[in-house]
Design a protein around this motif. Structure first.
Motif, PDB file in Angstrom:
ATOM      1  N   UNK A 119      45.893 -13.730   6.367  1.00 59.07           N
ATOM      2  CA  UNK A 119      46.817 -14.642   5.389  1.00 59.07           C
ATOM      3  C   UNK A 119      48.132 -13.809   4.802  1.00 59.07           C
ATOM      4  N   UNK A 120      49.265 -14.242   4.809  1.00 55.41           N
ATOM      5  CA  UNK A 120      50.287 -13.429   4.066  1.00 55.41           C
ATOM      6  C   UNK A 120      51.432 -14.757   2.908  1.00 55.41           C
ATOM      7  N   UNK A 121      51.189 -14.052   1.974  1.00 54.98           N
ATOM      8  CA  UNK A 121      51.943 -15.423   1.048  1.00 54.98           C
ATOM      9  C   UNK A 121      53.368 -14.181   0.688  1.00 54.98           C
ATOM     10  N   UNK A 122      54.640 -15.170   0.612  1.00 51.45           N
ATOM     11  CA  UNK A 122      55.503 -14.407   0.128  1.00 51.45           C
ATOM     12  C   UNK A 122      56.290 -13.138   0.691  1.00 51.45           C
ATOM     13  N   UNK A 160      44.864 -25.391   1.461  1.00 47.09           N
ATOM     14  CA  UNK A 160      45.723 -24.619   0.872  1.00 47.09           C
ATOM     15  C   UNK A 160      47.223 -23.902   2.081  1.00 47.09           C
ATOM     16  N   UNK A 161      47.086 -23.649   2.969  1.00 51.17           N
ATOM     17  CA  UNK A 161      47.704 -22.951   4.054  1.00 51.17           C
ATOM     18  C   UNK A 161      49.358 -24.082   4.536  1.00 51.17           C
ATOM     19  N   UNK A 162      49.815 -23.228   4.002  1.00 44.39           N
ATOM     20  CA  UNK A 162      51.388 -23.741   4.092  1.00 44.39           C
ATOM     21  C   UNK A 162      51.954 -23.848   5.850  1.00 44.39           C
ATOM     22  N   UNK A 163      51.217 -22.832   6.891  1.00 47.11           N
ATOM     23  CA  UNK A 163      52.320 -23.022   7.777  1.00 47.11           C
ATOM     24  C   UNK A 163      51.599 -22.388   8.649  1.00 47.11           C
ATOM     25  N   UNK A 164      51.312 -22.235   9.885  1.00 48.25           N
ATOM     26  CA  UNK A 164      50.468 -21.138  10.708  1.00 48.25           C
ATOM     27  C   UNK A 164      52.052 -20.300  11.810  1.00 48.25           C
ATOM     28  N   UNK A 211      55.999 -15.704   9.136  1.00 52.57           N
ATOM     29  CA  UNK A 211      56.803 -16.627   8.106  1.00 52.57           C
ATOM     30  C   UNK A 211      58.456 -16.162   7.424  1.00 52.57           C
ATOM     31  N   UNK A 212      58.580 -15.509   7.889  1.00 54.97           N
ATOM     32  CA  UNK A 212      60.131 -14.130   8.536  1.00 54.97           C
ATOM     33  C   UNK A 212      60.941 -15.576   8.878  1.00 54.97           C
TER      34      UNK A 212
END
Ligand code: KG4
Ligand code: ZN
Length: 357
Positions: free
Chosen positions: A17-20, A71-75, A326-327
């Motif tokens: 999991x990566x956040x920002x 809680x996950x916003x994207x995969x 995420x990028x």
């Protein structure tokens, strides 16, 4: 934004999991001991192991982080290049989650993710020249931005890691041998006359390591006693050259060959007007001390920073997939649910669909 990354392209099942742009946590199951029994990765067994491990690793990751699926916003999932059966396990798992959670999904180029991984520790400066050296691939890229890669050169046959692993096999080291060769040859002076520096006598930026492998095979055929055997004594060659010299010299030959083509690529980019700001070294073989030293010397010669991730981010992991994903998602690039997994040897297409993330 919280992005889940999934990696299953070869013999590591990993989730992160990566956040920002920062790693929250990761889970990983390596199959290396299983494949070591066969001296290399057995694709059918790899797929089965991914299928067995992926669900429990996902549950463990959420549990470790105290987070829920909502809680996950994207995969993000590694879509290739890699072993097709292995990739399909990760891609199918990711698509199922995206459907169930109604979240955007993006298929990530595993090779680009290796290059971008350094950004988890240190923000690279672009445009950058990147050398990606792994067990399956050897590529030189011009990276103008985290989403703009141009391939300048690649291996025409064996990858750098493969060349090391096959040499290791010849001298009786366990698979994958890259790290053993590195450790065993540490501090030993290399003899660059022992092996030919392969495929430098041309003006392209590609690599070919099969000639080096054949040269090593011929050398070792003449010296059948020069092998690692279980026992206290280390054998010595007829000419007094030790196995440690062989390991050091072979790894150094690979390192100087990689550095020489990277030097030429840098000159070519600069001649075309690209104001290169950094050199990125990525992939499993980037953990090699001799490759790091040679690329470090090249970077300081050119007055550029060498950006090389720490060893745990060099080998296959899911943090790099989540980070690259995420990028992409933040730049509006996602995939429809019918995107394909891409086997090794095939180009990964830019078939994104727009998303608001
Ligand atoms: O990037 P990676 O984990 O998997 C692929 O995508 O292929 O790279 C694995 C490769 C193997 O060939 C392994 O022998 C090599 O990285 N490797 C090393 C070292 N650590 C791992 N090679 C040389 N020196 C090391 N310290
Ligand atoms: Zn890899």
């Amino acid at each position: 934004m919280l992005v889940l990354g999934i990696e299953s392209s070869c013999d590591e099942t990993a989730l992160a999991l990566v956040r920002d742009g920062s790693l929250v946590d990761q889970t990983l199951s390596s199959q290396v001991d299983l494949h070591a029994l066969f001296g290399g990765v057995v694709p059918e067994l790899a797929s089965r192991e991914h299928g067995r491990s992926i669900g429990p690793l996902y549950d463990l990751l959420l549990q470790k982080c105290g987070l829920g699926a909502e809680d996950i916003d994207g995969i993000a999932v590694a879509r290739g290049p890699g072993l097709l059966g292995s990739l399909l396990v990760g891609v199918a798992f990711a698509k199922s989650l995206a459907m169930a959670l109604e979240r955007p999904i993006v298929g990530v180029n595993h090779l680009h993710a290796h290059v971008l991984a350094a950004g988890l520790e240190q923000e690279p400066t672009y445009p950058s020249l990147a050398l990606l050296v792994s067990g399956g691939h050897t590529h030189i890229y011009l990276v103008e931005s985290p989403t703009k890669f141009t391939t300048l050169g690649r291996s025409l046959d064996d990858a750098a890691g493969e060349a090391l692993d096959k040499f290791g096999k010849m001298i009786g080291l366990p698979y994958p041998a890259g790290k053993y060769i590195d450790d065993f040859g540490a501090g030993v002076e290399a003899d660059l006359k022992l092996f030919p520096r392969p495929y430098l006598d041309n003006d392209n930026l590609d690599f070919s390591f099969s000639g080096l492998k054949t040269a090593a095979l011929n050398l070792l055929k003449a010296q059948p006693n020069l092998r690692f055997l279980s026992g206290p004594a280390l054998p010595e060659g007829q000419d007094g050259i030790t196995l440690q010299n062989y390991c050091a010299s072979y790894a150094q030959t690979v390192a100087v060959t990689l550095a020489e083509k990277t030097r030429r690529a840098l000159a070519a980019c600069q001649a075309e007007g690209h104001k290169i700001q950094s050199i990125i070294l990525a992939g499993g073989v980037a953990a090699n001390s001799r490759v790091r030293a040679e690329l470090g010397a090249l970077a300081s010669e050119a007055g550029l920073p060498l950006i090389a991730p720490s060893a745990r981010l060099c080998t296959d992991n899911a943090a790099m997939i989540a980070y690259a994903g995420e990028i992409l998602l933040k730049s509006g690039q996602a995939h429809a649910l019918d995107f394909a997994a891409i086997p090794r040897g095939q180009r990964v297409p830019d078939d994104y669909v727009l998303c608001a993330f």
